[in-house]
Motif scaffolding. Structure first.
Motif, PDB file in Angstrom:
ATOM      1  N   LEU A  91       0.828  -1.203   0.000  1.00 50.66           N
ATOM      2  CA  LEU A  91       0.000   0.000   0.000  1.00 50.66           C
ATOM      3  C   LEU A  91       0.863   1.254   0.000  1.00 50.66           C
ATOM      4  CD1 LEU A  91      -2.834   1.277   0.200  1.00 50.66           C
ATOM      5  CD2 LEU A  91      -2.565   1.199   2.676  1.00 50.66           C
ATOM      6  N   ILE A  92       1.909   1.264   0.801  1.00 51.05           N
ATOM      7  CA  ILE A  92       2.817   2.411   0.836  1.00 51.05           C
ATOM      8  C   ILE A  92       3.488   2.598  -0.520  1.00 51.05           C
ATOM      9  CG2 ILE A  92       4.982   3.263   1.841  1.00 51.05           C
ATOM     10  CD1 ILE A  92       4.059   1.942   4.491  1.00 51.05           C
ATOM     11  N   ALA A  93       3.927   1.509  -1.149  1.00 56.25           N
ATOM     12  CA  ALA A  93       4.581   1.584  -2.467  1.00 56.25           C
ATOM     13  C   ALA A  93       3.630   2.150  -3.514  1.00 56.25           C
ATOM     14  CB  ALA A  93       5.088   0.207  -2.881  1.00 56.25           C
ATOM     15  N   VAL A  94       2.369   1.731  -3.488  1.00 56.51           N
ATOM     16  CA  VAL A  94       1.394   2.228  -4.468  1.00 56.51           C
ATOM     17  C   VAL A  94       1.136   3.711  -4.247  1.00 56.51           C
ATOM     18  CG1 VAL A  94      -1.046   2.078  -5.145  1.00 56.51           C
ATOM     19  CG2 VAL A  94       0.307  -0.004  -4.881  1.00 56.51           C
ATOM     20  N   VAL A  95       1.020   4.137  -2.999  1.00 56.40           N
ATOM     21  CA  VAL A  95       0.778   5.548  -2.703  1.00 56.40           C
ATOM     22  C   VAL A  95       1.958   6.401  -3.173  1.00 56.40           C
ATOM     23  CG1 VAL A  95       0.520   7.232  -0.826  1.00 56.40           C
ATOM     24  CG2 VAL A  95      -0.823   5.114  -0.807  1.00 56.40           C
ATOM     25  N   VAL A  96       3.181   5.949  -2.924  1.00 55.99           N
ATOM     26  CA  VAL A  96       4.367   6.690  -3.363  1.00 55.99           C
ATOM     27  C   VAL A  96       4.407   6.752  -4.884  1.00 55.99           C
ATOM     28  CG1 VAL A  96       6.910   6.584  -3.435  1.00 55.99           C
ATOM     29  CG2 VAL A  96       5.709   6.246  -1.275  1.00 55.99           C
ATOM     30  N   LEU A  97       4.076   5.647  -5.554  1.00 52.13           N
ATOM     31  CA  LEU A  97       4.075   5.617  -7.013  1.00 52.13           C
ATOM     32  C   LEU A  97       3.045   6.594  -7.582  1.00 52.13           C
ATOM     33  CD1 LEU A  97       5.186   4.278  -9.567  1.00 52.13           C
ATOM     34  CD2 LEU A  97       3.398   2.556  -9.340  1.00 52.13           C
ATOM     35  N   VAL A  98       1.868   6.661  -6.971  1.00 51.48           N
ATOM     36  CA  VAL A  98       0.830   7.576  -7.447  1.00 51.48           C
ATOM     37  C   VAL A  98       1.235   9.030  -7.207  1.00 51.48           C
ATOM     38  CG1 VAL A  98      -1.542   8.363  -6.996  1.00 51.48           C
ATOM     39  CG2 VAL A  98      -1.056   5.921  -7.243  1.00 51.48           C
ATOM     40  N   LEU A  99       1.819   9.315  -6.051  1.00 54.00           N
ATOM     41  CA  LEU A  99       2.188  10.692  -5.721  1.00 54.00           C
ATOM     42  C   LEU A  99       3.334  11.216  -6.585  1.00 54.00           C
ATOM     43  CD1 LEU A  99       1.991  10.737  -1.820  1.00 54.00           C
ATOM     44  CD2 LEU A  99       0.432  11.824  -3.431  1.00 54.00           C
ATOM     45  N   PHE A 100       4.362  10.425  -6.782  1.00 55.26           N
ATOM     46  CA  PHE A 100       5.555  10.917  -7.470  1.00 55.26           C
ATOM     47  C   PHE A 100       5.639  10.516  -8.932  1.00 55.26           C
ATOM     48  CE2 PHE A 100       6.855  10.781  -2.979  1.00 55.26           C
ATOM     49  CZ  PHE A 100       7.192  12.114  -2.806  1.00 55.26           C
ATOM     50  N   GLY A 101       5.004   9.462  -9.322  1.00 56.17           N
ATOM     51  CA  GLY A 101       5.067   9.007 -10.700  1.00 56.17           C
ATOM     52  C   GLY A 101       6.269   8.113 -10.952  1.00 56.17           C
ATOM     53  N   ARG A 102       6.181   7.335 -12.001  1.00 55.33           N
ATOM     54  CA  ARG A 102       7.203   6.351 -12.321  1.00 55.33           C
ATOM     55  C   ARG A 102       8.520   7.007 -12.715  1.00 55.33           C
ATOM     56  NH1 ARG A 102       6.369   2.388 -17.277  1.00 55.33           N
ATOM     57  NH2 ARG A 102       6.651   4.397 -18.266  1.00 55.33           N
ATOM     58  N   GLY A 103       8.470   8.109 -13.442  1.00 50.64           N
ATOM     59  CA  GLY A 103       9.695   8.773 -13.908  1.00 50.64           C
ATOM     60  C   GLY A 103      10.539   9.321 -12.768  1.00 50.64           C
ATOM     61  N   LYS A 104       9.880   9.969 -11.808  1.00 50.54           N
ATOM     62  CA  LYS A 104      10.622  10.545 -10.683  1.00 50.54           C
ATOM     63  C   LYS A 104      11.222   9.452  -9.806  1.00 50.54           C
ATOM     64  CE  LYS A 104       9.111  15.081 -10.301  1.00 50.54           C
ATOM     65  NZ  LYS A 104       9.996  16.179 -10.181  1.00 50.54           N
ATOM     66  N   ILE A 105      10.479   8.388  -9.605  1.00 52.17           N
ATOM     67  CA  ILE A 105      10.985   7.303  -8.754  1.00 52.17           C
ATOM     68  C   ILE A 105      12.167   6.612  -9.417  1.00 52.17           C
ATOM     69  CG2 ILE A 105      10.421   5.065  -7.738  1.00 52.17           C
ATOM     70  CD1 ILE A 105       7.628   6.159  -7.203  1.00 52.17           C
ATOM     71  N   SER A 106      12.099   6.378 -10.724  1.00 46.90           N
ATOM     72  CA  SER A 106      13.221   5.718 -11.403  1.00 46.90           C
ATOM     73  C   SER A 106      14.467   6.613 -11.406  1.00 46.90           C
ATOM     74  CB  SER A 106      12.844   5.325 -12.824  1.00 46.90           C
ATOM     75  OG  SER A 106      12.606   6.459 -13.611  1.00 46.90           O
ATOM     76  N   SER A 107      14.285   7.922 -11.583  1.00 51.58           N
ATOM     77  CA  SER A 107      15.448   8.817 -11.539  1.00 51.58           C
ATOM     78  C   SER A 107      16.016   8.889 -10.122  1.00 51.58           C
ATOM     79  CB  SER A 107      15.082  10.203 -12.047  1.00 51.58           C
ATOM     80  OG  SER A 107      14.176  10.836 -11.177  1.00 51.58           O
ATOM     81  N   LEU A 108      15.139   8.852  -9.119  1.00 50.55           N
ATOM     82  CA  LEU A 108      15.596   8.857  -7.727  1.00 50.55           C
ATOM     83  C   LEU A 108      16.394   7.595  -7.423  1.00 50.55           C
ATOM     84  CD1 LEU A 108      15.534  10.161  -4.891  1.00 50.55           C
ATOM     85  CD2 LEU A 108      13.448   8.852  -4.481  1.00 50.55           C
TER      86      LEU A 108
END
Length: 86
Positions: free
Chosen positions: A12-29
């Motif tokens: 649930l936490i992973a899905v919320v973070v993915l929705v908030l930041f988006g796939r592009g920002k998370i992959s660059s992070l």
């Protein structure tokens, strides 16, 4: 409090973070985190190489100098031992 978070809570936490930041920002992070880890490992390796080189320089005699006999200081077996039992 964090001991009760199981697999469903982490998902649930992973899905919320993915929705908030988006796939592009998370992959660059995550790419930046990977670069940081690589840089940290390189720094550790360089530091240990410098430490080893410094240790070798301290032990190695200078050119033209005779190597010194380095023996550990031990107490001879025949030396009297202190028997102070106050």
């Amino acid at each position: 409090m964090l001991n009760n978070i199981g697999l469903p809570g982490l998902l649930l936490i992973a899905v919320v973070v993915l929705v908030l930041f988006g796939r592009g920002k998370i992959s660059s992070l995550m790419g930046e985190v990977g670069k940081g880890i690589t840089s940290f490992k390189k720094g550790l390796k360089d530091g240990s190489e410098e430490h080893d080189a410094a240790a070798d320089d301290q032990v190695r005699p200078l050119p033209g100098e005779r190597a010194r006999d380095v023996t550990p200081h031990t107490t001879p077996a025949s030396a009297p031992q202190s028997t102070d039992r106050s």
